[in-house]
Enzyme design. Sequence first.
Site, mmCIF file in Angstrom:
data_model
loop_
_atom_site.group_PDB
_atom_site.id
_atom_site.type_symbol
_atom_site.label_atom_id
_atom_site.label_comp_id
_atom_site.label_asym_id
_atom_site.label_seq_id
_atom_site.Cartn_x
_atom_site.Cartn_y
_atom_site.Cartn_z
ATOM 1 N N ASP A 17 -79.901 91.102 -23.126
ATOM 2 C CA ASP A 17 -79.065 92.235 -22.740
ATOM 3 C C ASP A 17 -77.649 92.131 -23.278
ATOM 4 O OD1 ASP A 17 -81.380 92.604 -21.299
ATOM 5 O OD2 ASP A 17 -80.370 93.283 -19.490
ATOM 6 N N ARG A 99 -69.762 86.724 -8.518
ATOM 7 C CA ARG A 99 -69.190 87.821 -9.312
ATOM 8 C C ARG A 99 -67.664 87.872 -9.289
ATOM 9 N NH1 ARG A 99 -73.484 86.925 -11.769
ATOM 10 N NH2 ARG A 99 -75.198 88.410 -11.591
ATOM 11 N N ASP A 128 -74.075 94.611 -8.876
ATOM 12 C CA ASP A 128 -73.153 93.806 -9.672
ATOM 13 C C ASP A 128 -72.103 94.635 -10.392
ATOM 14 O OD1 ASP A 128 -74.075 91.337 -8.934
ATOM 15 O OD2 ASP A 128 -75.452 91.120 -10.619
ATOM 16 N N SER A 182 -86.826 89.364 -13.231
ATOM 17 C CA SER A 182 -85.543 88.959 -13.801
ATOM 18 C C SER A 182 -84.901 87.953 -12.855
ATOM 19 C CB SER A 182 -84.623 90.174 -13.996
ATOM 20 O OG SER A 182 -84.338 90.782 -12.750
#
Length: 405
Positions: A17, A99, A128, A182
């Site tokens: 990605d 994050r 996110d 994922s």
Amino acid sequence: MSGDIKKIVLAYSGGLDTSVILRWLQETYRCEVVTFTADIGQGEELEPARKKAEMMGVPASSIYIDDLREEFVRDFVFPMFRANTLYEGTYLLGTSIARPLIAKRQIEIAKEVGADAVAHGATGKGNDQVRFELGYYALKPDIKVIAPWRHWDLNSRTRLLDYAEQHQIPIAKDKRGEAPYSTDANLLHISYEGKALEDPWVEPDEDMFTRSVAPEKAPDTPTYVEVEFRHGDAVAVDGVALSPAQVLTKLNELGGQNGIGRLDLVENRFVGMKSRGVYETPGGTILLAAHRGIESITLDRGAMHLKDDVMPRYAELIYNGFWFSPERLAIQALIDNTQEQVNGTVRLKLFKGQASVVGRKSPNSLYRMDYVTFEADSVYNQKDAEGFIKLNALRLRLGAMAKGL
């Protein structure tokens, strides 16, 4: 629009990605892209990310790979665990808490290199994107944010793979036959989401898990471990002083060996939908039990119950991305104030998926054997309880009388 952007700092993992995003940013904005890769204990070799960025035309001076493991545990994980934080009663917030650190360092780099924009690879469906961007804006209000998943037309895994092949972006050999989920990993946890797990009725395959043995396959004899705390933070394991990251690494090892820390959860995302995630948090599960154990003998009842009252709000703030908000900082100050006397050692028994507190001691203990003993004592007058009960019963009696009882 693209001409307004002069330099971009991209949160870059080196995976499919973000590699596609790197090329897309270079082609769309025609400007320098600085890559930033954070080592927060995901357990992967990060040098391939550097080589891949270089291969895609990023100068060596514009590639940042930072070891943030100690900062992650010391300044983010430990403050969260002082509150015994659980989102919706079960989730230890392993993805959420990473994050704000990534966003913080990304903004620091943007300031260092004079970038006017930052970019991330979070999708428009998830949490996110919110966590990253709330962090960016809190730390640099005028920053420009680029979220490719909300703008491009590469809206499927197949299209991403096709784009990568067209632009000579290396694809891991297993990507065409990729795993049916994922993952997101750091020193606190690893998560699994998507595809085979999207049906909440389907049990995860055992071979999916990477950080723990199945509880039923864990050793038939328990493992005992002692965790020492100072001001609410773990500072030693089995009498050996360790740094924050070393504490979590050691507890991960012990927890994983004993099948501890697995969680299958359907959670409520901030953006409004429900999602199913499976998590492994072996060290964090032990740490939570140990911290509650040491608090049980060192915290005043009122302080403990107040912490329990504010914890769900605190957890929601972290889950939703408000780490840098004034209300989270205010709650943190309250929590940290309660931790001054949270010192001592907790002994736990690890056995087939369970972490059970079996002993606790502290120089600041509020537990008094002379008060709680069932034997004769000279410090507690049991007759005092009669007036205490009658005063507490007064409003109940008056209410009953008003009803004619």
